[in-house]
Design an enzyme around this catalytic site. Structure first.
Site, PDB file in Angstrom:
ATOM      1  N   SER A   3     -80.978  36.773 -28.842  1.00  0.00           N
ATOM      2  CA  SER A   3     -80.955  35.818 -30.025  1.00  0.00           C
ATOM      3  C   SER A   3     -79.231  35.629 -30.114  1.00  0.00           C
ATOM      4  O   SER A   3     -78.272  35.981 -29.107  1.00  0.00           O
ATOM      5  CB  SER A   3     -81.177  36.316 -31.330  1.00  0.00           C
ATOM      6  OG  SER A   3     -80.337  37.586 -31.564  1.00  0.00           O
ATOM      7  N   LEU A   4     -79.015  34.904 -31.157  1.00  0.00           N
ATOM      8  CA  LEU A   4     -77.316  34.258 -31.104  1.00  0.00           C
ATOM      9  C   LEU A   4     -76.862  35.019 -32.401  1.00  0.00           C
ATOM     10  O   LEU A   4     -77.546  35.163 -33.192  1.00  0.00           O
ATOM     11  CB  LEU A   4     -77.341  32.706 -31.444  1.00  0.00           C
ATOM     12  CG  LEU A   4     -77.560  31.982 -30.094  1.00  0.00           C
ATOM     13  CD1 LEU A   4     -77.904  30.515 -30.763  1.00  0.00           C
ATOM     14  CD2 LEU A   4     -76.173  32.102 -29.176  1.00  0.00           C
ATOM     15  N   GLU A  32     -73.569  22.124 -29.663  1.00  0.00           N
ATOM     16  CA  GLU A  32     -75.062  21.527 -29.585  1.00  0.00           C
ATOM     17  C   GLU A  32     -75.788  21.667 -31.021  1.00  0.00           C
ATOM     18  O   GLU A  32     -75.326  22.596 -31.573  1.00  0.00           O
ATOM     19  CB  GLU A  32     -75.681  22.285 -28.577  1.00  0.00           C
ATOM     20  CG  GLU A  32     -75.317  22.243 -27.147  1.00  0.00           C
ATOM     21  CD  GLU A  32     -76.008  23.261 -26.278  1.00  0.00           C
ATOM     22  OE1 GLU A  32     -76.795  24.100 -26.610  1.00  0.00           O
ATOM     23  OE2 GLU A  32     -75.945  23.275 -25.063  1.00  0.00           O
ATOM     24  N   LYS A  34     -78.629  23.144 -33.170  1.00  0.00           N
ATOM     25  CA  LYS A  34     -79.510  24.497 -33.116  1.00  0.00           C
ATOM     26  C   LYS A  34     -80.962  23.970 -33.831  1.00  0.00           C
ATOM     27  O   LYS A  34     -80.990  23.797 -34.843  1.00  0.00           O
ATOM     28  CB  LYS A  34     -78.829  25.598 -34.122  1.00  0.00           C
ATOM     29  CG  LYS A  34     -79.625  26.517 -33.585  1.00  0.00           C
ATOM     30  CD  LYS A  34     -78.991  27.947 -34.512  1.00  0.00           C
ATOM     31  CE  LYS A  34     -79.794  29.263 -34.245  1.00  0.00           C
ATOM     32  NZ  LYS A  34     -81.148  29.343 -34.385  1.00  0.00           N
ATOM     33  N   ASP A  36     -84.696  24.049 -34.728  1.00  0.00           N
ATOM     34  CA  ASP A  36     -85.378  24.744 -35.430  1.00  0.00           C
ATOM     35  C   ASP A  36     -86.949  24.552 -34.801  1.00  0.00           C
ATOM     36  O   ASP A  36     -87.738  23.904 -35.400  1.00  0.00           O
ATOM     37  CB  ASP A  36     -85.390  24.366 -36.906  1.00  0.00           C
ATOM     38  CG  ASP A  36     -85.757  25.606 -37.761  1.00  0.00           C
ATOM     39  OD1 ASP A  36     -85.993  26.755 -37.226  1.00  0.00           O
ATOM     40  OD2 ASP A  36     -86.071  25.543 -38.999  1.00  0.00           O
ATOM     41  N   ARG A  55     -91.143  33.301 -26.581  1.00  0.00           N
ATOM     42  CA  ARG A  55     -90.532  34.377 -26.602  1.00  0.00           C
ATOM     43  C   ARG A  55     -91.330  35.598 -27.079  1.00  0.00           C
ATOM     44  O   ARG A  55     -91.160  36.584 -26.623  1.00  0.00           O
ATOM     45  CB  ARG A  55     -89.689  34.281 -28.206  1.00  0.00           C
ATOM     46  CG  ARG A  55     -88.622  35.037 -28.516  1.00  0.00           C
ATOM     47  CD  ARG A  55     -88.182  34.824 -29.645  1.00  0.00           C
ATOM     48  NE  ARG A  55     -87.216  35.836 -30.238  1.00  0.00           N
ATOM     49  CZ  ARG A  55     -85.978  36.091 -29.930  1.00  0.00           C
ATOM     50  NH1 ARG A  55     -85.555  34.867 -29.297  1.00  0.00           N
ATOM     51  NH2 ARG A  55     -85.305  36.811 -30.415  1.00  0.00           N
ATOM     52  N   GLU A  92     -85.966  24.534 -26.651  1.00  0.00           N
ATOM     53  CA  GLU A  92     -86.881  24.804 -27.978  1.00  0.00           C
ATOM     54  C   GLU A  92     -87.975  23.572 -28.005  1.00  0.00           C
ATOM     55  O   GLU A  92     -87.592  22.500 -27.865  1.00  0.00           O
ATOM     56  CB  GLU A  92     -85.729  24.359 -28.990  1.00  0.00           C
ATOM     57  CG  GLU A  92     -86.467  25.226 -30.230  1.00  0.00           C
ATOM     58  CD  GLU A  92     -85.769  26.408 -30.575  1.00  0.00           C
ATOM     59  OE1 GLU A  92     -85.227  27.485 -29.529  1.00  0.00           O
ATOM     60  OE2 GLU A  92     -85.960  26.993 -31.750  1.00  0.00           O
ATOM     61  N   TYR A 144     -81.569  23.310 -23.792  1.00  0.00           N
ATOM     62  CA  TYR A 144     -80.172  24.087 -24.209  1.00  0.00           C
ATOM     63  C   TYR A 144     -79.649  25.136 -23.306  1.00  0.00           C
ATOM     64  O   TYR A 144     -78.476  25.621 -23.394  1.00  0.00           O
ATOM     65  CB  TYR A 144     -80.206  24.622 -25.698  1.00  0.00           C
ATOM     66  CG  TYR A 144     -81.105  25.639 -25.928  1.00  0.00           C
ATOM     67  CD1 TYR A 144     -81.101  26.835 -25.282  1.00  0.00           C
ATOM     68  CD2 TYR A 144     -82.075  25.672 -26.757  1.00  0.00           C
ATOM     69  CE1 TYR A 144     -81.896  28.127 -25.463  1.00  0.00           C
ATOM     70  CE2 TYR A 144     -83.050  26.654 -27.200  1.00  0.00           C
ATOM     71  CZ  TYR A 144     -82.977  27.983 -26.408  1.00  0.00           C
ATOM     72  OH  TYR A 144     -83.853  28.663 -26.591  1.00  0.00           O
ATOM     73  N   LYS A 210     -70.727  27.099 -27.529  1.00  0.00           N
ATOM     74  CA  LYS A 210     -70.898  28.001 -26.471  1.00  0.00           C
ATOM     75  C   LYS A 210     -69.455  27.629 -25.768  1.00  0.00           C
ATOM     76  O   LYS A 210     -68.849  26.777 -25.625  1.00  0.00           O
ATOM     77  CB  LYS A 210     -71.966  27.524 -25.522  1.00  0.00           C
ATOM     78  CG  LYS A 210     -73.183  27.521 -26.200  1.00  0.00           C
ATOM     79  CD  LYS A 210     -74.517  27.059 -25.673  1.00  0.00           C
ATOM     80  CE  LYS A 210     -75.751  27.332 -26.185  1.00  0.00           C
ATOM     81  NZ  LYS A 210     -76.803  26.656 -25.486  1.00  0.00           N
ATOM     82  N   LYS A 234     -74.781  28.240 -39.050  1.00  0.00           N
ATOM     83  CA  LYS A 234     -75.987  27.962 -39.721  1.00  0.00           C
ATOM     84  C   LYS A 234     -75.690  27.258 -41.049  1.00  0.00           C
ATOM     85  O   LYS A 234     -74.955  27.639 -41.862  1.00  0.00           O
ATOM     86  CB  LYS A 234     -76.673  29.111 -39.999  1.00  0.00           C
ATOM     87  CG  LYS A 234     -77.515  29.776 -38.989  1.00  0.00           C
ATOM     88  CD  LYS A 234     -78.654  29.679 -38.658  1.00  0.00           C
ATOM     89  CE  LYS A 234     -79.756  30.861 -38.644  1.00  0.00           C
ATOM     90  NZ  LYS A 234     -80.855  30.743 -38.700  1.00  0.00           N
ATOM     91  N   CYS A 328    -114.243  27.550 -61.212  1.00  0.00           N
ATOM     92  CA  CYS A 328    -113.366  26.042 -61.116  1.00  0.00           C
ATOM     93  C   CYS A 328    -112.503  25.795 -62.360  1.00  0.00           C
ATOM     94  O   CYS A 328    -113.301  25.788 -63.273  1.00  0.00           O
ATOM     95  CB  CYS A 328    -114.378  24.823 -60.734  1.00  0.00           C
ATOM     96  SG  CYS A 328    -113.640  23.371 -60.627  1.00  0.00           S
ATOM     97  N   CYS A 331    -114.658  22.644 -63.808  1.00  0.00           N
ATOM     98  CA  CYS A 331    -116.050  22.486 -64.446  1.00  0.00           C
ATOM     99  C   CYS A 331    -116.652  23.730 -64.100  1.00  0.00           C
ATOM    100  O   CYS A 331    -117.968  24.079 -64.660  1.00  0.00           O
ATOM    101  CB  CYS A 331    -116.696  21.730 -63.190  1.00  0.00           C
ATOM    102  SG  CYS A 331    -117.096  22.791 -61.495  1.00  0.00           S
ATOM    103  N   CYS A 346    -114.647  24.541 -54.800  1.00  0.00           N
ATOM    104  CA  CYS A 346    -115.649  24.634 -55.691  1.00  0.00           C
ATOM    105  C   CYS A 346    -116.946  24.038 -55.181  1.00  0.00           C
ATOM    106  O   CYS A 346    -116.858  22.704 -54.540  1.00  0.00           O
ATOM    107  CB  CYS A 346    -114.967  23.614 -56.984  1.00  0.00           C
ATOM    108  SG  CYS A 346    -116.270  23.141 -58.019  1.00  0.00           S
ATOM    109  N   CYS A 352    -118.642  17.971 -60.325  1.00  0.00           N
ATOM    110  CA  CYS A 352    -117.159  18.439 -60.973  1.00  0.00           C
ATOM    111  C   CYS A 352    -116.283  17.233 -60.950  1.00  0.00           C
ATOM    112  O   CYS A 352    -116.143  16.377 -59.897  1.00  0.00           O
ATOM    113  CB  CYS A 352    -116.711  19.374 -59.615  1.00  0.00           C
ATOM    114  SG  CYS A 352    -114.928  19.871 -60.129  1.00  0.00           S
TER     115      CYS A 352
END
Ligand code: IVH
Length: 590
Positions: A3-4, A32, A34, A36, A55, A92, A144, A210, A234, A328, A331, A346, A352
């Site tokens: 990980s970073l 670059e 990141k 998600d 991973r 990613e 990446y 980097k 982040k 419910c 009703c 329900c 209902c």
């Protein structure tokens, strides 16, 4: 996969740069986005994709090669003359917002629980059993890292090389990757994306810095967990703290019960949030919510607000836990559990009230029968007055009856509704089928099923195997269709709708008007004078054009109404896509 190192403040980035300059001297950095999403490693042997690994648990990756093969931005065979014997490409996998939104729109339409956020949905998509379904999701791969022979000595250069080999790599002109010679350049990149990330069609949670020189990277090496040559900065997820005032339980069209947090209003990335989804009983249990709790809300993928955590320390001693009701809330019928207890339903679909109302609202909706003059409030009023209990009752409404409803029910309104109902007889079979609101039968499935079956009668007579043989129909949908047509009240309902003149079969003509827009791809944005958004999309298709949700280099025109968002305009201009107004469009199809 390692990980970073993460940092949340700029001083830590400055320390990182300082540390490197102290050991190495002046160096160039590559910055670059990141992404998600889901980390992925692709192995190519003699130019062919042989393996795709996620991973997994960090030690042992999980092989998902067949699913990854369906992703368009992943080349199956490398391009060009100088293809290396072996190459590993890291990146990613993400689900773009437009695809996430479309997927959730369809789920909401089919009264299914929406997905939480694009990252989880991307991860879930990669685990699907059927690669065909994965292909439909519209996942993207963002590169990446590249490991292999003949890549030169620069990370930036190696990424460019991946581009030559056929990968979609970050664009320099859009500043998705940059070479920086000093801290000021890095800070400028951070500041730029702090704002610009809100206009991206995918989620990033920060940027990555980097050391660009691959030899220096090797010299710096790794700690036990992460490389010494890179750091992630982040961005704070946009969160806000507020108080949980209440939890309501909403009953959807098919009886699915969803918990919703009613919050003290709070400002979150520019909009006031008063409610947040709690998804299901599982999520409720995970949060262990109590009434009056201080809660943290976040915009998931910047789209749906959700409660992410609870300030347990701030909870009073007498706070009562939030429990999923057994009956419910509308009703009183005992709820049943599906999906291993995650989804509460329900079962009282006949009486209902919210189920009835939502079904009728769905029926009149723009993508279904598109009945002008009718809306949620009018439906509620007609229901209150005891005039409608199902969609067929709409077609029995009489002018005098509507006028007799009193205040607010003038001639114009009554005539508007009746005209809208008459016009709805023109609506093609595929939309009539969608309008019925069969569980799991969204717009696309309805279109495919209607075209394959040809008529309502034919569809009703189909068995399981025949249904399964149709495009888009799997076990769940087939079961749902069989269950729907097996109900007594459906038989009566369909008989009445047929009597009312609704279209119960595919028309001989295909509804096309011309081929003037053939080969043209449109993106529609904003509000139009002569068309609803759906009507303008149908018009484009009727003239042979295609419509897409997001602007890309393939877009021929952005059809702009009033109130088109500035981000769309900028994107169109950047890509050199022509922006067309409503009049220009009318001239085109005239
Ligand atoms: S470089 C040794 N670059 O972030 C790991 N990672 O916390 C080197 N990620 O699992 C990774 N965007 O999946 C790198 N531009 C980027 C990235 C990136 C997203 C993810 C990656 C990794 C996680 C590390």
């Amino acid at each position: 996969m390692l990980s970073l190192g993460n940092s949340y403040d700029r001083d830590e980035v400055a320390e990182f740069v300082g540390r490197i300059e102290k050991t190495i001297g002046q160096v160039t950095f590559a910055t670059e986005l990141k992404y998600d999403g889901v980390a992925i490693s692709l192995t190519y042997v003699e130019g062919r994709l042989v393996r795709a690994l996620t991973r997994g648990d960090g030690e042992q990756g999980e092989e998902i090669t067949n699913n990854v093969r369906t992703i368009r931005s992943v080349p199956l065979v490398l391009r060009g003359a100088r293809v290396p014997d072996e190459l590993e490409v890291r990146g990613e996998i993400v689900l773009p917002h437009a695809r996430f939104q479309a997927l959730n729109d369809a789920r909401i339409e089919a009264d299914e629980e929406p997905y939480m956020n694009p990252r989880n949905t991307a991860a879930g998509s990669l685990k699907l059993q059927d690669p065909k379904l994965v292909a439909q999701r519209g996942l993207e791969m963002h590169v990446y890292g590249v490991i292999g022979p003949d890549l030169g000595t620069s990370h930036f250069g190696a990424i460019e090389r991946a581009g030559e080999l056929g990968f979609r790599v970050p664009s320099v002109s859009q500043r998705r990757i940059e070479r920086c010679n000093d801290l000021a350049g890095i800070m400028d990149f951070i500041s730029y994306w702090e704002q610009a990330r809100h206009d991206l069609d995918l989620d990033i949670d920060g940027i990555v810095i980097k050391v660009d020189d691959l030899n220096i990277q090797e010299e710096l090496g790794y700690t036990a967990k992460s490389p010494r040559w890179a750091i992630a900065y982040k961005y704070q997820a946009e969160q806000a703290e507020t108080t949980l005032v209440d939890v309501t339980f909403q009953v959807g069209r098919t009886g699915a019960v969803t918990p919703v947090a009613e919050l003290r209003p709070v400002l979150l990335s520019g909009t006031t949030v008063k409610r947040a989804t709690l998804f299901n009983a599982d999520q409720l249990a995970r949060l262990d919510l109590h009434y009056g709790d201080r809660v943290v809300v976040e915009k998931a993928g910047e789209i749906i607000p959700q409660v992410v955590s609870v300030k347990v320390d701030e909870r009073g001693p007498d706070a009562l836990p939030v429990r999923f009701p057994e009956k419910c809330p509308e009703c009183g019928t005992p709820l049943i559990q599906e999906d291993g207890g995650i989804q509460h339903m329900c079962p009282n679909d006949r009486s209902c009230p919210p189920q009835i109302l939502r079904r009728i609202e769905h029926f009149i909706g723009r993508k279904a029968m598109d009945i002008e003059g009718l809306g949620g409030e009018t439906i509620a009023a007609l229901y209150e007055a005891g005039m409608i209990r199902n969609v067929a009752d709409l077609y029995d409404l009489q002018r005098e009856q509507l006028l007799a409803l009193g205040k607010g029910w003038g001639e114009r309104k009554a005539d508007g509704i009746l005209t809208g109902l008459i016009k709805s007889r023109e609506v093609p079979f595929e939309r009539v089928l969608f309008a019925l609101g069969i569980r799991h039968v969204g717009e696309t499935v309805a279109r495919k099923v209607a075209r394959a079956a040809g008529s309502m009668d034919r569809l009703r007579s189909m068995g399981r195997e025949e249904l399964l043989a149709m495009d888009e129909v799997g076990e769940v949908i087939a079961e749902s269709i069989l269950e729907f047509f097996g109900r007594d009240e459906v038989e009566v309902l369909l008989h009445r709708l047929r009597e009312a003149g609704l279209c119960m079969e595919v028309e001989a003509t295909d509804g096309s008007l011309s081929k003037k827009l053939e080969g043209k791809l449109f993106v529609v944005s904003g509000v139009f004078e002569n068309f609803s958004r759906d009507a303008i999309k149908r018009t484009i298709e009727a003239h042979g054009g295609k419509v897409s949700g997001s602007i890309s280099s393939k877009t021929s025109f952005v059809l702009a109404g009033t109130d088109m968002g500035p981000a769309k305009r900028t994107k169109a201009e950047q890509l050199g896509v022509r922006i067309l107004d409503e009049n220009g469009f009318l001239e085109m199809i005239a």
